[in-house]
Design a protein around this motif. Structure first.
Motif, PDB file in Angstrom:
ATOM      1  N   ASP A 152     -71.492   6.817  -7.106  1.00 59.48           N
ATOM      2  CA  ASP A 152     -72.149   5.772  -6.330  1.00 59.48           C
ATOM      3  C   ASP A 152     -73.629   6.064  -6.089  1.00 59.48           C
ATOM      4  O   ASP A 152     -74.281   5.389  -5.290  1.00 59.48           O
ATOM      5  N   ASP A 154     -77.627   6.050  -6.567  1.00 56.37           N
ATOM      6  CA  ASP A 154     -78.540   5.005  -7.018  1.00 56.37           C
ATOM      7  C   ASP A 154     -79.728   5.643  -7.725  1.00 56.37           C
ATOM      8  O   ASP A 154     -80.536   6.335  -7.121  1.00 56.37           O
ATOM      9  N   ASN A 180     -79.838   3.299 -13.635  1.00 51.75           N
ATOM     10  CA  ASN A 180     -78.426   3.061 -13.351  1.00 51.75           C
ATOM     11  C   ASN A 180     -77.672   2.560 -14.574  1.00 51.75           C
ATOM     12  O   ASN A 180     -76.514   2.915 -14.804  1.00 51.75           O
TER      13      ASN A 180
END
Length: 212
Positions: free
Chosen positions: A172, A174, A179
């Motif tokens: 998860d 960032d 990404n």
């Protein structure tokens, strides 16, 4: 020695040259002299303008071996298929201060990043580079890890980066514009489980107990 021998000059008589060749040009004496030569090069003013000495480039020079040798292997890829001539590769390590730090003879004409790591661990210098550049050198994720755990940053000039993977430690996390390409997650559990074995491998390489 005929081309350099000069009778009447004590340092250049044929007997003196042969004696020096047999007595001083050995692996042990060259290894002992290497740190002195590197230190002398670092003391040259312009060498500091070229680099800080912490980056080294490793590249191979392939050549045909005209005599029988255990260090040669046939490889038609680079020298044609008409004759199965024996070849070898001289893997040379050069610092960013334009100083040769050492080298390694590789059987045949292999292009393997582990030979680069092997050459780095055989340098006869007091201060090893931190960053190692090379050509693509058959790199893999495992090779990047081996270099890192041995204290080097492996920076090959990757020819085709389209199939390279970028890894993240948390799914998860960032990473902004990265990404989309960092879709692989490192298993920290596996790293922790195998960490002692990884340290033993790295320690064996650094101490010279095993070859890369």
């Amino acid at each position: 020695m005929t081309t350099v021998a000069k009778e009447g000059v004590p340092a250049l008589t044929r007997g003196r040259l042969v004696g020096v060749d047999h007595s001083y040009f050995t692996a042990e004496s060259i290894g002992a002299a290497a740190p002195l030569l590197v230190a002398a090069q670092n003391g040259v003013g312009i060498a500091a303008d070229w680099g800080g000495g912490m980056v080294a480039g490793v590249d191979g020079m392939r050549f045909v071996v005209p005599v029988r040798s255990i260090a040669s292997r046939p490889n038609p890829k680079y020298f044609g298929t008409s004759k199965r001539r024996a070849e070898a590769t001289w893997l040379n390590v050069v610092s960013d201060r334009v100083m040769g730090l050492g080298g390694l003879v590789v059987h045949g004409t292999q292009r393997d990043s582990l030979h680069v790591l092997d050459a780095m661990h055989q340098l006869d210098v007091d201060e090893h580079p931190e960053i190692v550049t090379s050509d693509t050198a058959s790199y893999s994720d495992l090779v990047f890890g081996l270099f890192a755990i041995c204290g080097y940053q492996f920076s090959p000039r990757i020819a085709d980066i389209s199939d390279s993977r970028l890894w993240r430690t948390h799914a998860d996390a960032d990473y902004g514009p990265l990404n989309a390409v960092s879709g692989h997650t490192v298993s920290l559990r596996k790293v922790a489980a195998h960490w002692p074995d990884m340290l033993r491998v790295a320690g064996s390489l650094v101490t010279g107990e095993v070859r890369a």
